[in-house]
Design a protein around this motif. Structure first.
Motif, short mmCIF file in Angstrom:
data_model
loop_
_atom_site.label_atom_id
_atom_site.label_comp_id
_atom_site.label_asym_id
_atom_site.label_seq_id
_atom_site.Cartn_x
_atom_site.Cartn_y
_atom_site.Cartn_z
N ASN A 181 -24.32 -27.80 -20.21
CA ASN A 181 -25.20 -26.82 -20.83
C ASN A 181 -26.24 -26.29 -19.85
OD1 ASN A 181 -24.83 -26.60 -24.01
ND2 ASN A 181 -24.32 -28.69 -23.40
N ASN A 182 -26.68 -27.14 -18.95
CA ASN A 182 -27.64 -26.72 -17.92
C ASN A 182 -27.04 -25.64 -17.03
OD1 ASN A 182 -29.60 -26.54 -15.97
ND2 ASN A 182 -29.60 -28.69 -15.40
N ASN A 183 -25.84 -25.88 -16.52
CA ASN A 183 -25.21 -24.91 -15.62
C ASN A 183 -24.79 -23.65 -16.35
OD1 ASN A 183 -24.81 -26.14 -12.76
ND2 ASN A 183 -24.34 -27.83 -14.13
N ARG A 184 -24.33 -23.79 -17.59
CA ARG A 184 -23.92 -22.61 -18.36
C ARG A 184 -25.13 -21.71 -18.62
NH1 ARG A 184 -20.11 -24.57 -22.47
NH2 ARG A 184 -21.96 -25.54 -23.40
N GLU A 185 -26.26 -22.31 -19.03
CA GLU A 185 -27.45 -21.52 -19.29
C GLU A 185 -28.02 -20.92 -18.01
OE1 GLU A 185 -30.41 -19.81 -21.80
OE2 GLU A 185 -28.36 -20.55 -22.07
N SER A 186 -27.92 -21.67 -16.91
CA SER A 186 -28.38 -21.15 -15.62
C SER A 186 -27.59 -19.92 -15.22
CB SER A 186 -28.25 -22.23 -14.54
OG SER A 186 -29.10 -23.33 -14.80
#
Length: 329
Positions: free
Chosen positions: A312-317
């Motif tokens: 979720n961190n990388n997707r939102e980034s």
């Protein structure tokens, strides 16, 4: 409201410590925290409690009224739902002490907590924000086996233990203090800092301070216990908690280019940032699939949770990077 001491007389306007507690429909949990605070050794310091009732529909106000025995207590009702609104209400009302502590309503301070808060500030007169140790207070009954097997509970249950010595927090992008237990010197509030309406509102607030040159420190003196809610022992609840944390972290870490590697890389080399983030997204997707296929167990779930956070961190980034590309600031 008038701040009253146990004797019924108004207290002095010269306060050493103000404890701000924001609460929403958790009257009985709040009662435990207030009761614990009332019993603590204050070492002769002038302290107060400021409770901000954030649109509660339960008996929160009655609990606050009943707990005004040994420490002066102020009560405010904030109709705008959201922790940031409640915390800002306390700042806007003013009259706060030299040290302003933000404490969650599910924490139990140890007997020497007030002394520890003051001691850490005294040892570091040039530092402006602080945090202390948080240990778990588990709910009654036997813990699920997978929790007993987990090696790291800090993120899952909002715990903090950075050792038995003071530790400066000079890299706040990597280790900001937990939102439920941190304190600041009120002198920094003269610059007009306020909390933003984010899920991670406290880390973002600390990032504002760090961006302007203020520095923090962790110390072991001020110890609190986190009364872990039974719902947090459910794997499904933890999965959603880690997913939300992953979605929210980029909004804090990508907001201050001078402070975090991610923000600096996005600002200076946007294409490289997107490429590395995409590669990380694919890698963590592979990790997630592998963990889902493993046999059940505490360590497997722990790895799965961190994979959910990273995904979720990388997707939102990536989403934020794409937005900035289309609409540069």
């Amino acid at each position: 409201p008038v701040m009253l001491a146990a004797s019924g007389r108004e207290t002095s306007s010269q306060l050493d410590i103000s404890v701000v507690i924001c609460t929403h429909n958790r009257a009985e949990s709040l009662r435990e925290t207030l009761t614990a605070l009332q019993c603590l050794d204050r070492g002769g310091r002038a302290v107060e409690i400021v409770v901000v009732d954030n649109q509660s529909s339960d008996h929160t106000k009655a609990v606050v009224a009943a707990c005004q025995t040994n420490i002066p207590c102020r009560y405010y009702y904030e109709p705008r739902l959201g922790k940031a609104h409640a915390m800002n209400r306390a700042l806007e009302e003013g009259g706060l002490g030299e040290i302003v502590v933000f404490l969650d309503d599910d924490l139990t301070p140890a007997p020497g907590w007030f002394l520890g808060v003051a001691a850490l500030c005294n040892r570091w007169p040039d530092r402006d924000f602080f945090t202390g140790k948080i240990h778990p207070i588990w709910p009654p009954g036997e813990l699920p086996a997978w929790i007993q097997k987990c090696g790291n509970h800090s993120v899952a249950f909002s715990l903090l233990d950075r050792g038995s010595k003071d530790r400066p927090m000079d890299d706040v992008g990597a280790e900001f203090p937990p939102g439920g237990h941190f304190w600041i010197r009120s002198r920094v509030l003269q610059k007009g800092y306020r909390f933003k309406d984010l899920w991670l509102t406290e880390p973002e607030f600390v990032m504002q301070l760090a961006r302007d040159g203020h520095r923090g420190v962790y110390g072991p003196d001020a110890l609190v216990g986190h009364r872990v809610q039974p719902s947090l022992l459910q794997a499904a609840v933890l999965r959603e908690r880690f997913a939300r944390l992953g979605r929210e972290l980029p909004h804090v870490r990508l907001a201050c280019p001078p402070l975090t590697r991610q923000a600096k890389l996005l600002k200076d080399h946007p294409w490289l940032f997107r490429g590395l983030t995409l590669a990380n997204l694919l890698r963590w997707f592979g990790v997630y699939l592998m963990e889902r296929l493993r046999s059940s167990g505490g360590s497997r779930l722990e790895r799965e949770l961190y994979a959910i956070l990273a995904l979720n961190n990388n997707r939102e980034s990536l989403r934020i990077a794409g937005e900035l590309r289309r609409n540069p600031r």
